[in-house]
Design a protein around this motif. Sequence first.
Motif, short mmCIF file in Angstrom:
data_model
loop_
_atom_site.label_atom_id
_atom_site.label_comp_id
_atom_site.label_asym_id
_atom_site.label_seq_id
_atom_site.Cartn_x
_atom_site.Cartn_y
_atom_site.Cartn_z
N ALA A 1 1.02 -1.27 0.23
CA ALA A 1 -0.01 0.02 -0.28
C ALA A 1 0.90 1.39 0.14
CB ALA A 1 -0.91 0.29 1.56
N ASP A 2 2.19 1.26 0.43
CA ASP A 2 2.90 2.52 0.62
C ASP A 2 3.15 3.52 -0.86
OD1 ASP A 2 4.55 4.17 1.40
OD2 ASP A 2 6.56 3.47 0.59
N GLY A 3 2.51 4.55 -1.43
CA GLY A 3 2.33 5.02 -2.21
C GLY A 3 1.44 4.95 -3.32
N ARG A 4 1.03 4.68 -2.03
CA ARG A 4 -0.46 4.52 -3.50
C ARG A 4 -1.42 5.11 -3.04
NH1 ARG A 4 -1.23 -0.39 -6.35
NH2 ARG A 4 -3.27 0.70 -7.60
N ILE A 5 -2.56 5.48 -3.86
CA ILE A 5 -3.26 6.96 -3.58
C ILE A 5 -5.22 6.07 -2.68
CG2 ILE A 5 -4.71 9.04 -4.47
CD1 ILE A 5 -1.70 8.74 -4.48
N LEU A 6 -5.51 5.95 -1.78
CA LEU A 6 -6.53 6.04 -1.30
C LEU A 6 -7.10 6.61 -1.91
CD1 LEU A 6 -6.88 4.25 1.04
CD2 LEU A 6 -7.22 6.34 2.82
N LEU B 1 -0.56 6.82 0.19
CA LEU B 1 -0.89 6.48 1.61
C LEU B 1 1.39 6.72 2.43
CD1 LEU B 1 -2.56 3.19 1.25
CD2 LEU B 1 -2.16 5.18 3.26
N ARG B 2 1.55 6.88 3.19
CA ARG B 2 2.99 7.40 4.10
C ARG B 2 3.27 5.60 4.74
NH1 ARG B 2 2.96 12.53 6.25
NH2 ARG B 2 0.36 11.75 7.38
N PRO B 3 4.12 5.06 4.93
CA PRO B 3 4.42 4.14 5.76
C PRO B 3 3.52 4.29 7.03
CG PRO B 3 6.48 4.86 5.15
CD PRO B 3 5.76 5.41 4.25
N GLN B 4 3.31 5.83 7.56
CA GLN B 4 2.95 5.96 8.86
C GLN B 4 0.94 5.66 8.91
OE1 GLN B 4 5.09 7.59 7.06
NE2 GLN B 4 4.48 9.95 7.86
N ASP B 5 1.03 5.98 7.68
CA ASP B 5 -0.75 5.94 7.68
C ASP B 5 -0.89 3.74 7.08
OD1 ASP B 5 -0.75 8.36 7.11
OD2 ASP B 5 -0.33 8.66 5.01
N VAL B 6 -0.09 3.75 6.64
CA VAL B 6 0.23 1.95 6.93
C VAL B 6 0.12 1.31 8.15
CG1 VAL B 6 1.23 -0.17 5.76
CG2 VAL B 6 1.11 2.41 4.58
N VAL C 1 -6.10 -2.58 1.58
CA VAL C 1 -7.19 -1.39 1.34
C VAL C 1 -7.03 -0.67 -0.07
CG1 VAL C 1 -5.45 -0.16 3.36
CG2 VAL C 1 -5.20 -0.13 1.41
N GLU C 2 -8.83 -0.34 -0.45
CA GLU C 2 -8.78 -0.09 -1.76
C GLU C 2 -8.20 1.44 -2.60
OE1 GLU C 2 -13.07 0.61 -1.94
OE2 GLU C 2 -13.08 -1.42 -1.82
N VAL C 3 -7.99 1.35 -3.23
CA VAL C 3 -6.87 2.18 -3.88
C VAL C 3 -6.93 2.70 -5.36
CG1 VAL C 3 -5.29 1.97 -2.01
CG2 VAL C 3 -4.74 0.80 -4.26
N ARG C 4 -6.84 3.34 -5.83
CA ARG C 4 -6.91 4.27 -7.02
C ARG C 4 -5.63 2.92 -7.68
NH1 ARG C 4 -11.31 7.22 -9.02
NH2 ARG C 4 -11.71 9.27 -7.10
N ARG C 5 -6.11 2.67 -8.99
CA ARG C 5 -4.33 1.93 -9.80
C ARG C 5 -3.93 2.98 -10.02
NH1 ARG C 5 -4.66 3.65 -15.14
NH2 ARG C 5 -6.41 3.47 -16.10
N ARG C 6 -2.75 2.30 -10.60
CA ARG C 6 -2.08 2.82 -10.45
C ARG C 6 -1.94 3.14 -11.83
NH1 ARG C 6 2.57 2.17 -7.36
NH2 ARG C 6 2.49 -0.34 -6.36
N ILE C 7 -1.24 4.65 -12.72
CA ILE C 7 -1.32 5.42 -13.98
C ILE C 7 -0.60 4.83 -14.97
CG2 ILE C 7 -1.23 7.97 -14.68
CD1 ILE C 7 -3.42 7.95 -12.59
N ARG C 8 -1.19 4.81 -16.18
CA ARG C 8 -0.34 4.22 -17.50
C ARG C 8 0.18 5.10 -17.70
NH1 ARG C 8 -4.84 0.46 -17.98
NH2 ARG C 8 -5.00 -0.72 -15.93
N ALA D 1 8.62 6.29 -11.58
CA ALA D 1 7.97 4.87 -10.63
C ALA D 1 8.14 5.86 -9.17
CB ALA D 1 9.35 4.74 -11.19
N ARG D 2 8.33 6.78 -8.85
CA ARG D 2 8.72 7.08 -7.44
C ARG D 2 7.21 7.80 -6.98
NH1 ARG D 2 13.84 9.52 -4.58
NH2 ARG D 2 15.37 7.76 -6.04
N LEU D 3 6.45 8.37 -8.29
CA LEU D 3 4.91 8.63 -8.02
C LEU D 3 3.92 7.54 -8.46
CD1 LEU D 3 4.79 12.00 -10.03
CD2 LEU D 3 4.88 11.85 -7.50
N GLY D 4 4.65 6.25 -8.40
CA GLY D 4 3.64 5.14 -7.99
C GLY D 4 3.25 4.93 -10.14
#
Length: 418
Positions: A43-48, A167-172, A183-190, A225-228
Amino acid sequence: MAQLSDDCFAFGGPMMSVDEAVAIIAARVTPVHDIDTVSLVDADGRILASDISAPLPLPPFTNSAVDGYAVRSRDLPPREERAFAVTGRVQAGALASQAIRPNHAMRIFTGAPMPEGADTVFMQEDVRIDEAGRLVVPAGLKPGANVRPAGEDIAVGSSALAAGRRLRPQDVALAAAFGLTHVEVRRRIRVAVFSTGNELVSPGAPRAAAQLFDSNRFMLMAMLARLGCEVSDLGILRDDRASLAHGLKTVADSHDLILTTGGVSTGEEDHVKAGVESVGTLVLWRMAIKPGRPVAMGIIGGTPFIGLPGNPVASFVTFVHVVRPTVLALAGAAQQRLVPMPVRAAFSYKKKIARREYVRVTLRKGDHGLLEAVKFPREGAGLLSSLVDTDGLVELGEEITKVEPGQTVGFLGYASLM
């Protein structure tokens, strides 16, 4: 894929400011609708995608904040030390076997549930055991000291994590504390990434004397890639209108964003503008920013297109201020303004009014331990070493015309830009 109108980014001004660009992107880009359910490990780095409310209080039970001795506050000595008989012991992960008795203390450890009737804890460092084996405590401790009440951190039912949070590590960690496993997150942007230019070859390919190894494409893919993002490396498009148009049109239906670098200036060999206009609609942004004024943005088959400058520093800076907010908007992330950290300038600088500029700097500790920004010694938007050998950028707003040593300026560390 994202489906935007052809005039989504239309802008009537002569030159767009950075703030205007970000505002247009945030207001007019539609987030992707697809939702992924991922484990906390991923979940780290994903958009809730949806709000998370607290299913239980944190902490879920009242517990001791220290190793020590639990007592009733009504038994606290007001003026002089007092001795208590010690009965019982409560370890973390276990319940007390009995309620606390009047004028008694119970040994307790950090995180252990408070015994029934006890509401205050003495730290073990502040007490002593007398010859009779009794606990002797000092006067003056406040009722409720060293106790963590149930729900002290987060009350049950309260909003804990909002949709759109990256999401950050502390959010996880917070989600895990609620007992959640997914958790439910938006799919990754292509994102499809091209470089453009006859002068470029990919690393590992034969390089002619008048050619350069393509570096921008790899920098941009790493930043994406760092933006997921899921990144498609589509190589180098040559300086030819037809091949540019074909390459752009081919990928539009299968990606959420098309990103190119190079070929967006106004020279006769800059073909990106014409290539985009032959298969879509382009609004050429002349942003009031240095480095990086020539930035192109448009729509190809409903998919947003961004063309960045070819100079690496300009490409880096405009990625931060145009591509990053676009990716976050497409991903449904809440837009967060970059907040520079105040530091002292250790350099002089002059600039034009009504243009935002970014100066590459290294931080050092100056007088009285204050942080100072030291400007990279050479100018030029083509100097990769100026990105490698510095710590970040000093942001100089549109109203600033000069900087003097000792002046307070805003610093953006590279880690905060991705």
